[in-house]
Design an enzyme around this catalytic site. Structure first.
Site, PDB file in Angstrom:
ATOM      1  CD  GLU A 276     -66.070  66.766  78.598  1.00 35.25           C
ATOM      2  OE1 GLU A 276     -65.302  67.641  79.038  1.00 35.25           O
ATOM      3  OE2 GLU A 276     -67.014  66.310  79.258  1.00 35.25           O
ATOM      4  CG  HIS A 297     -54.080  37.852  75.829  1.00 37.90           C
ATOM      5  ND1 HIS A 297     -53.651  36.597  75.490  1.00 37.90           N
ATOM      6  CD2 HIS A 297     -52.958  38.611  75.972  1.00 37.90           C
ATOM      7  CE1 HIS A 297     -52.326  36.580  75.457  1.00 37.90           C
ATOM      8  NE2 HIS A 297     -51.883  37.800  75.742  1.00 37.90           N
ATOM      9  CE  LYS A 411     -73.707  68.285  83.262  1.00 31.94           C
ATOM     10  NZ  LYS A 411     -72.880  69.476  83.344  1.00 31.94           N
TER      11      LYS A 411
HETATM   12  O1  PA5 Z   1     -63.810  69.522  80.990  1.00 27.86           O
HETATM   13  C1  PA5 Z   1     -64.806  69.958  81.532  1.00 27.86           C
HETATM   14  O2  PA5 Z   1     -65.044  71.187  81.617  1.00 27.86           O
HETATM   15  C2  PA5 Z   1     -65.808  69.035  82.192  1.00 27.86           C
HETATM   16  O3  PA5 Z   1     -65.458  67.709  82.008  1.00 27.86           O
HETATM   17  C3  PA5 Z   1     -65.901  69.325  83.680  1.00 27.86           C
HETATM   18  O4  PA5 Z   1     -64.626  69.207  84.244  1.00 27.86           O
HETATM   19  C4  PA5 Z   1     -66.854  68.391  84.397  1.00 27.86           C
HETATM   20  O5  PA5 Z   1     -68.112  68.436  83.777  1.00 27.86           O
HETATM   21  C5  PA5 Z   1     -66.997  68.783  85.874  1.00 27.86           C
HETATM   22  O6  PA5 Z   1     -67.423  70.098  85.965  1.00 27.86           O
HETATM   23  P1  PA5 Z   1     -67.306  70.913  87.308  1.00 27.86           P
HETATM   24  O7  PA5 Z   1     -65.870  71.062  87.648  1.00 27.86           O
HETATM   25  O8  PA5 Z   1     -67.955  72.224  86.998  1.00 27.86           O
HETATM   26  O9  PA5 Z   1     -68.051  70.143  88.372  1.00 27.86           O
END
Ligand code: PA5
Length: 422
Positions: A276, A297, A411
């Site tokens: 990310e 394996h 989303k």
């Molecule tokens: O790293 C990030 O910001 C994302 O992966 C969030 O942690 C994830 O989308 C969950 O978001 P939230 O804590 O707002 O529910």
């Protein structure tokens, strides 16, 4: 505490160019002049987490442990993977230890939720709901189911004692619900994004509930914080530099390989952290993980002889915590007496060494990160090591390490399909 070894020589000219990029990225990070600089709160988080907050988290954890056979931790992405990584690395594999930790809100499987609610009919439980935005669909759906179940099982007033919220200090629907219901609530600092939040209450509370020492976790992280922030030559920044060097050689995939299955969720957390943080603007190293010897394996063949598109980082644990020795058998039916007297870890180490050699022979560049053992201090240090390396690496690439704009596309499509009102 954490060591890095690289089996690769870089020519002098390229090395000095990469060094300059590395130092530049460190400066951007330390001076807060880079993209996403409103999310740098994780840098000194281990040092600034007060004793008061730690004591408070431990008190809440002790209370929930005392009333629960099981605790459901609700969250996704950065609000879930860090806690699971630490708990899986530290917990015994076949433990009956209470409370059992169950995860929810990290997918949308109807069968899973039906089974979970049925199971919760039979045990005493509590719920921790974690979401920074307070609006993420997966945990919100899970929490709606669990809140209702908990209120029905215990009554609205006792349910309030069994639900804890970890969310933004001011905003979001979850914050509003927590205030209305008067749940015990912990804040996720404004300047810390999801995947950098494991050393905040997001990770600390579940880890404390599972019975582990969050003070030692933070001490290990603080040691690594000092190493990274007091020197321009930290091993974390060197790891970042070598990743980018391999990327420049058109090796677009990094494989994080472990020989300890307890580290499986740590590799899942690592994938999210780097994936990310770096995968944007058409850039980034694609992070993949493997758990050996199991995956030798299955994907071992590809790694040895498939397309040369990857480099490999071994994450190794120097000493196991327990002992298991191969016995000598008089009749040697299974022909394994050549291993008699050896610990399983000696065989695992030989497998690791042999794999490193084989992959090098197969033209796969290899790095090795070694941690001493699987305890809170080492894991705290490792978490900080990767967080810091990831930020430096993303700045070397020129991208914002702290946003994830691409996650919104699915989303939007999903909300359209589900007819969500604006
Ligand atoms: O790293 C990030 O910001 C994302 O992966 C969030 O942690 C994830 O989308 C969950 O978001 P939230 O804590 O707002 O529910």
């Amino acid at each position: 505490m954490i060591a890095l070894k690289i089996n690769q020589n870089i020519d002098k000219h390229t090395f000095s160019a990469m060094e300059a990029e590395r130092i530049n990225a460190i400066q951007i990070l330390h001076h807060g002049t880079g993209k996403g600089n409103e999310y740098l709160g994780w840098i000194d988080l281990p040092a600034r987490t007060s004793d008061r907050l730690q004591d408070d988290i431990i008190r809440t954890a002790d209370y929930l442990r005392s009333v629960s056979e099981c605790v459901v931790v609700v969250g996704i992405g950065g609000s879930y993977l860090g806690a699971r990584a630490v708990i899986s690395a530290l917990r015994d594999d076949f433990t009956n230890e209470k409370p059992k930790i169950i995860y929810a809100g990290h997918h949308l499987s109807e069968d899973y939720y039906a089974d979970l609610l049925q199971y919760l009919d039979t045990v005493n439980y509590s719920v921790i709901v974690i979401s920074k935005s307070g609006t993420t669909t997966e945990p919100a759906v899970a929490f709606r189911l669990l809140k209702k179940h908990c209120e029905k099982k215990y009554g609205p007033s006792e349910a309030k004692n069994r639900i804890v919220c970890i969310t933004d200090a001011r905003n979001g629907i979850l914050k509003e619900i927590a205030q209305k219901e008067k749940y015990v609530t912990y804040e996720i600092p404004d300047d810390i994004g999801g995947r950098y939040s494991v050393l905040s209450p997001v990770g600390l509370l579940p880890v404390a509930i599972a019975g582990f020492d969050i003070r030692a976790l933070l001490t290990g992280a603080k040691d690594m914080q000092d190493q990274c922030t007091n020197s321009k030559n930290s091993i974390a920044s060197r790891y970042a530099m070598y990743r980018n060097y391999f990327l420049k050689q058109r090796l677009n995939v990094e494989i994080l390989s472990v020989f300890e299955p307890k580290l499986h969720y740590l590799t899942e957390w690592w994938k999210q952290l780097f994936g990310e943080s770096e995968g944007k603007e058409g850039q980034g190293i694609f992070p993949v993980s493997m758990t050996f010897t199991t995956d030798l394996h299955s994907l071992g063949q590809y790694m040895q002889e498939g397309q040369r598109i990857m480099f490999e980082t071994f994450l190794s644990v120097a000493s196991p915590k327990k002992e298991c020795v191969i016995s000598f058998e008089e009749n040697n039916e299974d022909k394994l007496n050549f291993l008699a007297g050896k610990r399983i870890s000696a065989i695992n180490n030989a497998a690791e060494e042999a794999t490193i050699l084989a992959h090098q022979q197969g033209n796969l560049p290899v790095m090795k990160i070694t941690m001493e053992t699987l305890d809170e201090k080492s894991i705290g240090a490792l978490i900080y090591f990767f967080e810091y390396a990831c930020a430096v690496s993303a700045y070397m690439l020129g991208v914002n390490p702290f946003n994830q704009p691409g996650v919104e596309t699915y989303k939007k499509n999903m909300f359209t399909l589900l007819g969500k009102p604006d």
